[in-house]
Design a protein around this motif. Structure first.
Motif, PDB file in Angstrom:
ATOM      1  N   UNK A 162       0.826  -1.205   0.000  1.00 52.58           N
ATOM      2  CA  UNK A 162       0.000   0.000   0.000  1.00 52.58           C
ATOM      3  C   UNK A 162       0.863   1.260   0.000  1.00 52.58           C
ATOM      4  N   UNK A 175     -13.219   5.442 -13.959  1.00 56.62           N
ATOM      5  CA  UNK A 175     -13.076   5.656 -12.512  1.00 56.62           C
ATOM      6  C   UNK A 175     -14.105   6.673 -12.037  1.00 56.62           C
ATOM      7  N   UNK A 222       2.193   1.878  -3.444  1.00 56.11           N
ATOM      8  CA  UNK A 222       1.159   2.463  -4.309  1.00 56.11           C
ATOM      9  C   UNK A 222       1.023   3.955  -4.047  1.00 56.11           C
ATOM     10  N   UNK A 275      -9.527   1.604 -10.353  1.00 55.17           N
ATOM     11  CA  UNK A 275      -8.617   1.521 -11.499  1.00 55.17           C
ATOM     12  C   UNK A 275      -8.374   0.070 -11.879  1.00 55.17           C
ATOM     13  N   UNK A 276      -8.215  -0.785 -10.880  1.00 56.20           N
ATOM     14  CA  UNK A 276      -7.991  -2.202 -11.168  1.00 56.20           C
ATOM     15  C   UNK A 276      -9.209  -2.783 -11.884  1.00 56.20           C
ATOM     16  N   UNK A 289      -9.748   4.439  -5.045  1.00 60.07           N
ATOM     17  CA  UNK A 289      -9.280   4.793  -6.392  1.00 60.07           C
ATOM     18  C   UNK A 289      -8.521   3.625  -7.020  1.00 60.07           C
ATOM     19  N   UNK A 290      -7.668   2.994  -6.202  1.00 62.80           N
ATOM     20  CA  UNK A 290      -6.882   1.875  -6.716  1.00 62.80           C
ATOM     21  C   UNK A 290      -7.797   0.720  -7.099  1.00 62.80           C
TER      22      UNK A 290
END
Lengths: 190, 464
Positions: free
Chosen positions: A34, A185, A37, A131-132, A127-128
């Motif tokens: 994390x 997103x 990232x 996006x994934x 957000x991550x």
């Protein structure tokens, strides 16, 4: 973060404070993904991100006695990383001003501003995740192009050789893919 | 975004944009606030993608962190084990190699336990040898990293930070917008530009006196200033296409687009390709090693060796960025000069300063000649300090000279020689051939006026 996980991390932190380096190693393993990232979004390049990641953990090792067990170890790490990145971007902005590098200076100023505002951990994680999920929706060939560019780190000329298409065309394709991901997103946020 | 702009942005992001492209992108960004916002949003998305798709395992991160901690605290780790405050390492399972990159990306995260088990041997070794790791590195050091920005150091395949002692086997990778400088014990220096990747290799012999220096340039550009080397032990600079043997010289070596280009600024270098082909490259000559081209030394295209302005035509020079051409204080034989422009002061002095700034967008002002001298007439009123600065593109740093107690209210001639310019690194100096990108003359205590005339840059003795 899961409360049980946060508690486990606090226990490791207490052990590390007592001088247990194995506990610190486990802290690194538990938090590095994390933190990496978070740093990589703000760092500007992989080399800077690696440098900042290691600097953060070395600083955390040196300051571990200052951490107050309150299930906030990840935010504490992020604060160390953020301060380092802010200092680095400020230096980069001065460097860019001397060099007349307008684009570098703009990016440095924007990065510093984003860091100062800083998004909450939950927002960054969301957000991550989005996006994934949005990446999974892309066609296979588009995912391959994104993977070669951002996972393998290939430059445009190498991408052009691999995909047998002109660099200019790939550049526009990549830009459109990034726009598609951004819209995806935003739709998921709404 | 049109294709021209998209490719500029992508090349900037990956660090392969040339100076004219950088200038073009900067001009468009400066002119269009909407484009500026779109560019920044796009760069942020690229960062997120890079972050998401970076699937290196935590064990690698820990190894690098542990090495950095050991380097920073060379005796602490071992002492804690000895004091019984830390458990000694456990059994040593076989080390598992991390997955090779290049295959299709995996979106799944690897279990932390598997990573921990796989890296246990390496971690245990590092834990047990915390202090000796740092000591051994210092003992094996062949160079010192004296400057780094955006640079990754890899040793044994693992990235390490917070180290300055460089050993054989280390790899330096400079980010697209970074730089690095390493220095050997004899004062030889190698400067790595953005995008460069360099491997430090063991020399021909290691007799404790340093032995032969060997560097392998994988990609990018380096500039080397090499002290006189022992007979029979030239410094060896290797590239994918060629090898340069350096006895004591100043040179620039670039590996770009499948070719190696060598430019010798001072001294002599022998360049080799394979077993049979070799050429001697003298000062002022260049040679290129690329497929299909014979190895030969040719004269390097002459850079502008001298530069200056007398402003007598009353026109504004194209390279005058800040300042105005005006008649100025009366002086026999001179009709015009340049007046400093008022600007905000970053020096911490009075709120305003007066600057005269010369720069040629997308190009250099001049290449530093031997025994560089900067001479000019100046008139200063209000304050007695003058700062003269240049940006050295070869060294990627600003060098400054401050003149104190400058007489006020009359014309005087100042001459600044090469060695007078200093940077934050006390050892840094302008060298012959350095590309100078800008020249600034600044009065930081800007209550009065600053005028400059008959500006000359040349070899020692350049005077009116």
């Amino acid at each position: 973060m899961d409360p049980a996980e946060a508690q486990r991390i606090d226990e490791l932190a207490m052990d590390a404070q007592a001088g247990n380096r194995e506990a610190f190693r486990l802290l690194v393993l538990a938090t590095e993904r994390d933190l990496r990232c978070y740093i990589a979004v703000h760092a500007g390049s992989r080399e800077s991100a690696d440098e900042a990641l290691q600097h953060t953990y070395v600083a955390a090792f040196e300051k571990i006695a200052q951490y107050r067990s309150s299930r906030t170890f990840r935010p504490w790490l992020r604060a160390i990383a953020r301060n380092h990145l802010v200092d680095r971007w400020r230096e980069s902005r001065r460097f860019a001003a001397l060099d007349g590098a307008l684009v570098d200076g703009l990016v440095a100023a924007a990065a510093e501003d984003t860091l100062e505002r800083d998004e909450a951990e939950q927002v960054a994680e969301a957000q991550t995740r989005r996006l994934r999920a949005c990446l999974e929706l892309l066609p296979e060939k588009s995912r391959q192009l994104i993977a070669r560019r951002y996972h393998d780190g290939l430059d445009l000329d190498e991408l052009a050789r691999r995909f047998r298409r002109p660099a200019r065309v790939l550049s526009v394709t990549l830009f459109r893919l990034r726009q598609t991901l951004r819209r995806c997103i935003e739709e998921r946020e709404a | 975004m049109n294709p021209d702009l998209a490719i500029l942005v992508d090349r900037w992001w990956e660090g392969t944009l040339d100076p004219s492209g950088t200038q073009a992108l900067a001009a468009r960004v400066a002119a269009d606030p909407g484009l500026r916002a779109a560019l920044l949003a796009d760069i942020a998305m690229q960062g997120r993608l890079g972050a998401l798709l970076d699937d290196r395992d935590g064990g690698q991160v820990w190894l690098a962190v542990e090495a950095a901690i050991a380097s920073a605290h060379s005796s602490t780790g071992a002492q804690r084990i000895l004091d019984g405050r830390e458990r000694p390492p456990g059994p040593r399972p076989a080390r598992r190699r991390s997955a090779a990159r290049g295959g299709p990306a995996s979106w799944a995260r690897r279990p932390a336990l598997l990573i921990a088990a796989g890296m246990a041997l390496a971690s245990a070794l590092v834990l047990w040898t915390g202090a000796p790791v740092a000591q051994r590195r210092a003992d094996r050091a062949i160079a010192t990293l004296v400057e780094r920005t955006d640079t990754r150091i890899e040793t044994g395949g693992v990235a390490v930070a917070e180290v300055t002692a460089l050993a054989a086997g280390d790899i330096l990778r400079v980010g697209p917008h970074g730089r690095a400088r390493l220095r050997y014990a004899d004062g030889s220096e190698v400067m790595l530009e953005g995008g460069a990747a360099v491997h430090l290799e063991a020399g021909q012999q290691d007799d404790g006196s340093g032995g032969q220096k060997r560097l392998r340039l994988e990609q990018g550009v380096v500039t080397a200033v090499v002290a006189r080397q022992p007979a029979g032990l030239p410094m060896r600079l290797l590239t994918p296409q060629a090898e340069a043997l350096v006895l004591g010289t100043r040179l620039r070596l670039a590996v770009v687009d499948g070719a190696t280009r060598l430019e010798v600024i001072d001294g002599v270098v022998e360049m080799r390709r394979g077993a049979d082909e070799r050429v001697t490259v003298q000062a002022g000559e260049s040679a290129v090693a690329q497929a299909g081209t014979a190895l030969a030394a040719v004269a390097t295209p002459a850079a502008q060796a001298a530069w200056g302005h007398d402003f007598e035509d009353g026109g504004r020079p194209a390279d005058l960025m800040h300042g105005d051409v005006v008649p100025g204080p009366a002086r026999a034989g001179s009709r015009f000069c340049v007046q400093g422009q008022v600007n905000p002061n970053e020096h911490g002095g009075a709120p305003l300063k007066r600057d005269i700034w010369f720069e040629r967008p997308g190009a250099v002002l001049f290449a530093a000649p031997a025994e560089l001298e900067v001479s000019f007439d100046c008139w200063l009123s209000g304050g007695s300090r003058l700062d003269i600065g240049v940006w050295d593109e070869a060294r990627r740093e600003a060098l400054w000279r401050t003149e104190h107690a400058v007489p006020q209210g009359r014309w005087i001639r100042l001459t600044i020689s090469c060695d007078d310019f200093r940077s934050t690194d006390p050892a840094s100096r302008i060298s012959v051939g350095d590309q100078i990108k800008n020249l600034i003359i600044s009065a930081p205590e800007g209550a009065g006026a600053l005028y400059v005339d008959d500006l000359e840059v040349g070899a020692g003795g350049a005077r009116r």
